[in-house]
Write a protein that holds these residues in place. Sequence first.
Motif, PDB file in Angstrom:
ATOM      1  N   PHE A  55       0.842  -1.189   0.000  1.00  0.00           N
ATOM      2  CA  PHE A  55       0.000   0.000   0.000  1.00  0.00           C
ATOM      3  C   PHE A  55       0.878   1.239   0.000  1.00  0.00           C
ATOM      4  N   GLU A  56       0.562   2.184  -0.879  1.00  0.00           N
ATOM      5  CA  GLU A  56       1.244   3.469  -0.920  1.00  0.00           C
ATOM      6  C   GLU A  56       0.272   4.528  -0.445  1.00  0.00           C
ATOM      7  N   GLU A  57       0.705   5.355   0.487  1.00  0.00           N
ATOM      8  CA  GLU A  57      -0.132   6.418   1.030  1.00  0.00           C
ATOM      9  C   GLU A  57       0.462   7.767   0.678  1.00  0.00           C
ATOM     10  N   ALA A  58      -0.408   8.734   0.424  1.00  0.00           N
ATOM     11  CA  ALA A  58       0.040  10.088   0.127  1.00  0.00           C
ATOM     12  C   ALA A  58      -1.018  11.078   0.601  1.00  0.00           C
ATOM     13  N   ILE A  59      -0.576  12.217   1.114  1.00  0.00           N
ATOM     14  CA  ILE A  59      -1.478  13.284   1.525  1.00  0.00           C
ATOM     15  C   ILE A  59      -1.284  14.435   0.543  1.00  0.00           C
ATOM     16  N   MET A  60      -2.385  14.868  -0.066  1.00  0.00           N
ATOM     17  CA  MET A  60      -2.306  15.879  -1.121  1.00  0.00           C
ATOM     18  C   MET A  60      -3.588  16.689  -1.184  1.00  0.00           C
ATOM     19  N   ALA A  61      -3.581  17.695  -2.032  1.00  0.00           N
ATOM     20  CA  ALA A  61      -4.784  18.495  -2.274  1.00  0.00           C
ATOM     21  C   ALA A  61      -5.806  17.639  -3.025  1.00  0.00           C
ATOM     22  N   PRO A  62      -7.093  17.853  -2.789  1.00  0.00           N
ATOM     23  CA  PRO A  62      -8.121  17.035  -3.449  1.00  0.00           C
ATOM     24  C   PRO A  62      -8.047  17.060  -4.977  1.00  0.00           C
ATOM     25  N   GLU A  63      -7.541  18.140  -5.558  1.00  0.00           N
ATOM     26  CA  GLU A  63      -7.460  18.240  -7.013  1.00  0.00           C
ATOM     27  C   GLU A  63      -6.428  17.274  -7.594  1.00  0.00           C
ATOM     28  N   GLU A  64      -5.446  16.843  -6.805  1.00  0.00           N
ATOM     29  CA  GLU A  64      -4.354  16.008  -7.290  1.00  0.00           C
ATOM     30  C   GLU A  64      -4.626  14.511  -7.150  1.00  0.00           C
ATOM     31  N   VAL A  65      -5.729  14.142  -6.523  1.00  0.00           N
ATOM     32  CA  VAL A  65      -6.007  12.736  -6.241  1.00  0.00           C
ATOM     33  C   VAL A  65      -6.175  11.931  -7.527  1.00  0.00           C
ATOM     34  N   LYS A  66      -6.922  12.445  -8.480  1.00  0.00           N
ATOM     35  CA  LYS A  66      -7.157  11.709  -9.734  1.00  0.00           C
ATOM     36  C   LYS A  66      -5.859  11.439 -10.463  1.00  0.00           C
ATOM     37  N   ASP A  67      -4.963  12.424 -10.514  1.00  0.00           N
ATOM     38  CA  ASP A  67      -3.666  12.224 -11.160  1.00  0.00           C
ATOM     39  C   ASP A  67      -2.823  11.177 -10.433  1.00  0.00           C
ATOM     40  N   TYR A  68      -2.915  11.142  -9.117  1.00  0.00           N
ATOM     41  CA  TYR A  68      -2.162  10.171  -8.317  1.00  0.00           C
ATOM     42  C   TYR A  68      -2.578   8.742  -8.658  1.00  0.00           C
ATOM     43  N   PHE A  69      -3.884   8.502  -8.814  1.00  0.00           N
ATOM     44  CA  PHE A  69      -4.350   7.162  -9.125  1.00  0.00           C
ATOM     45  C   PHE A  69      -4.116   6.801 -10.589  1.00  0.00           C
ATOM     46  N   ASP A  70      -4.041   7.782 -11.472  1.00  0.00           N
ATOM     47  CA  ASP A  70      -3.836   7.499 -12.890  1.00  0.00           C
ATOM     48  C   ASP A  70      -2.402   7.119 -13.221  1.00  0.00           C
ATOM     49  N   LYS A  71      -1.427   7.703 -12.510  1.00  0.00           N
ATOM     50  CA  LYS A  71      -0.042   7.373 -12.821  1.00  0.00           C
ATOM     51  C   LYS A  71       0.347   6.039 -12.173  1.00  0.00           C
ATOM     52  N   LYS A  72       1.276   5.351 -12.811  1.00  0.00           N
ATOM     53  CA  LYS A  72       1.683   4.029 -12.307  1.00  0.00           C
ATOM     54  C   LYS A  72       2.984   4.088 -11.576  1.00  0.00           C
TER      55      LYS A  72
END
Length: 50
Positions: free
Chosen positions: A33-50
Amino acid sequence: MAKKSVASLQTGSKRLSKAIKMVKSPKSGAYTFEEAIMAPEEVKDYFDKK
């Protein structure tokens, strides 16, 4: 087959989200599991990149 989980966090005036992504290891085949804390706008990009 990535597990997606998002939790909203609020600290002071900033609004943050904690995203947890399940990633399969290419060597052993085990999931981690990888965890990251970020702004809500960046969440979609985080899940899209591999």
